[in-house]
Enzyme design. Structure first.
Site, short mmCIF file in Angstrom:
data_model
loop_
_atom_site.label_atom_id
_atom_site.label_comp_id
_atom_site.label_asym_id
_atom_site.label_seq_id
_atom_site.Cartn_x
_atom_site.Cartn_y
_atom_site.Cartn_z
N TYR A 163 0.83 -1.22 0.00
CA TYR A 163 0.00 0.00 0.00
C TYR A 163 0.86 1.26 0.00
O TYR A 163 0.59 2.21 0.74
CB TYR A 163 -0.94 0.00 1.22
CG TYR A 163 -2.17 -0.86 1.00
CD1 TYR A 163 -3.31 -0.32 0.40
CD2 TYR A 163 -2.17 -2.20 1.37
CE1 TYR A 163 -4.43 -1.11 0.19
CE2 TYR A 163 -3.29 -2.98 1.14
CZ TYR A 163 -4.42 -2.44 0.55
OH TYR A 163 -5.53 -3.22 0.34
N LYS A 194 -5.12 -11.57 12.19
CA LYS A 194 -4.61 -10.36 12.85
C LYS A 194 -4.20 -10.60 14.31
O LYS A 194 -3.09 -11.02 14.55
CB LYS A 194 -5.62 -9.23 12.71
CG LYS A 194 -5.71 -8.76 11.26
CD LYS A 194 -6.10 -7.31 11.09
CE LYS A 194 -5.82 -6.85 9.69
NZ LYS A 194 -7.00 -6.54 8.90
N TYR A 225 -14.48 -4.68 3.59
CA TYR A 225 -13.10 -5.05 3.23
C TYR A 225 -12.82 -6.44 3.81
O TYR A 225 -12.94 -6.64 5.02
CB TYR A 225 -12.07 -4.04 3.77
CG TYR A 225 -10.66 -4.48 3.45
CD1 TYR A 225 -10.11 -4.28 2.19
CD2 TYR A 225 -9.89 -5.16 4.40
CE1 TYR A 225 -8.84 -4.73 1.87
CE2 TYR A 225 -8.61 -5.62 4.09
CZ TYR A 225 -8.10 -5.39 2.83
OH TYR A 225 -6.84 -5.85 2.51
N ASP A 257 -16.69 -12.10 9.41
CA ASP A 257 -15.25 -11.85 9.29
C ASP A 257 -14.79 -11.06 10.51
O ASP A 257 -14.91 -9.84 10.56
CB ASP A 257 -15.00 -11.06 7.99
CG ASP A 257 -13.53 -10.72 7.79
OD1 ASP A 257 -12.73 -10.95 8.71
OD2 ASP A 257 -13.19 -10.19 6.71
C1 LIG Z 1 -7.16 -7.00 7.41
C2 LIG Z 1 -8.44 -7.69 7.12
C3 LIG Z 1 -8.48 -8.82 6.29
C4 LIG Z 1 -7.28 -9.32 5.55
O1 LIG Z 1 -6.30 -9.80 6.41
P1 LIG Z 1 -4.78 -9.93 5.91
O2 LIG Z 1 -4.10 -10.65 7.02
O3 LIG Z 1 -4.28 -8.53 5.71
O4 LIG Z 1 -4.80 -10.70 4.65
C5 LIG Z 1 -9.70 -9.46 6.13
N1 LIG Z 1 -10.81 -9.01 6.75
C6 LIG Z 1 -10.80 -7.94 7.55
C7 LIG Z 1 -12.06 -7.52 8.23
C8 LIG Z 1 -9.63 -7.23 7.76
O5 LIG Z 1 -9.63 -6.13 8.53
#
Ligand SMILES: *Cc1c(COP(=O)(O)O)cnc(C)c1O
Length: 425
Positions: free
Chosen positions: A16, A267, A143, A238
């Site tokens: 990015y 994460k 996202y 998610d």
């Molecule tokens: C950051 C994020 C992802 C992607 O995760 P990466 O480890 O960067 O591939 C997917 N979903 C959400 C809600 C996110 O914030």
């Protein structure tokens, strides 16, 4: 120029990052707690948990020790046909803290792969049951990551534009933060007209993160659960950003007492130490892949599936998610609320919002959107003053590690205040 800076400039391509415009990246020599340290020793308060991953603090000794122990015992083994203690224990521990009903865990590498796995599992679930359900529905401003399936589920915009022709079509539901009635009507219409074609609805629970830290009401998440359940459509939640306490409770679903069919994690999963993804599903989803016919197999895996070192880090991190951590997260939320209340009187501050340890507001002027330059100006202003911020265009947010103190936060907000009050150049 230091050796690191010089080698970086010559050979590294950063994420990015528009290399023609961005300032040279800051070499970081070490980190501890809520702070990063430059190679000259100058501290930087990590107000965004290093892109939303660091949970309890940088270089936490308990996690570092667990990693060192595991690395010296079993660093990696193929996970097809083999298993190991950290993998099995972590799956069981996750099932223990996840919303009721999620009992089977598939490991992968990061948030994007956790989402890819969720989408593929949802589509193959119906395929294995002999039903044709090719459709996925997702939210406006969503996202879900940067791989192709995750990009397809994400809202379309500057990130996805060059790939528009290669992304599978998704039924887009309105952002529930704008007009909840409109969103629920759109969902009802979709379920009514195309419910039998719909494999799954995927949502970020309560907080649309990279889409601008947009918050929506718990009742909407509950309503999405009720409606998808009644229609027999899978709900994928998610929790890659919201998981492990970011919004207060361990999972954002708990705010709405929602029990999804599939949950994506990454994460904060390892406390922010190592990349690891996990996709947890209900047992009946697993059951649809179970049988003597080998074509029912989930033909998906990554080289490092359930890497033992990453799993050991995750187990150590989960142990730190105790009552003291709950109190610390509550303290951060209170600090956010007080600081935002003070900041809110500034004429450029709009739409202040707090959800657990996340606080955000919009800076008025020059239009919204990721390409609004005010975010980059604030980021460099803050960095000069020892605070790491990375606004999403005109959306400023703080998402600090749980060890951050009131003083750390007060100083970060003070820097934001100075920026808002500066005389524009
Ligand atoms: C950051 C994020 C992802 C992607 O995760 P990466 O480890 O960067 O591939 C997917 N979903 C959400 C809600 C996110 O914030």
């Amino acid at each position: 120029m230091s050796r690191v800076a010089e080698r970086d400039r010559r050979h590294v391509w950063h994420p990015y990052t528009q290399h023609a415009l961005a300032a040279a990246p800051v070499p970081i020599a070490r980190a501890e707690g809520a702070y990063l340290y430059r190679d000259d020793g100058a501290p930087i308060f990590d107000a965004i948990s290093s892109w939303w991953v660091t949970l309890h603090g940088h270089a936490h000794p308990a996690i570092a020790a667990a990693i060192a122990r595991q690395a010296a015992t079993l660093e990696q083994v193929i996970f097809a046909g083999f298993t190991h203690e950290p993998g099995a224990e972590l799956a069981a521990a996750l099932v223990g803290v996840l919303p009721h009903g999620l009992e089977r865990v598939f490991f992968s590498d990061d948030g994007s792969t956790a989402v890819e796995v969720a989408l593929k599992l949802a589509l193959q679930y119906w395929h294995n049951r002999g039903e044709r359900r090719p459709l996925i529905a997702a939210l406006e401003h969503a996202y879900h990551g940067d791989t192709f399936g995750a990009m397809a589920a994400s809202d379309r915009g500057v990130f996805t534009e060059p790939f528009a022709g290669q992304l599978f079509q998704v039924e887009r539901l309105p952002d529930p933060g704008f007009d909840r009635e409109q969103m629920l009507r759109a969902l009802d219409r979709l379920l009514d007209e195309r419910g039998r074609d719909l494999a799954a609805v995927i949502v970020e629970p309560l907080l649309l993160g990279a889409g601008g830290m947009r918050v929506y009401a718990t009742e909407i998440l509950s309503a999405i659960r009720e409606r998808t359940q009644a229609a027999g459509v899978l709900l994928i939640v998610d929790e890659v950003l919201t998981g492990f306490g970011r919004t207060g409770p361990v999972f954002a679903c708990e705010h709405a007492r929602v029990e999804p069919d599939i949950v994506c994690l990454s994460k904060g999963l390892t406390g922010g130490f190592l990349p690891l993804g996990a996709t947890a599903v209900r047992e009946e989803i697993f059951a649809a892949f179970f049988g003597a016919d080998r074509r029912r197999t989930f033909f998906h895996g990554h080289s490092y599936t359930a890497n033992p070192i990453a799993c050991a880090a995750a187990l150590a991190s989960l142990r730190l998610l105790d009552e003291a951590s709950t109190r610390a997260r509550h303290e951060i939320q209170c600090a956010h609320e007080q600081e935002l209340a003070k900041l809110g009187s500034h004429r450029a501050v709009r739409n202040s919002r707090v959800l657990g340890t996340m606080a955000a507001f919009d800076i008025e002027g020059d239009g919204a959107g990721y390409l609004n330059p005010v975010g980059i100006e604030l980021a460099s202003f803050a960095l000069e003053r020892g605070v790491l911020l990375r606004p999403l265009g005109n959306v400023v947010y703080l998402l600090p590690p749980y060890c951050s103190t009131r003083d750390d936060l007060a100083r970060a907000y003070d820097v934001v205040r100075q920026f808002l009050e500066r005389t524009p150049a």
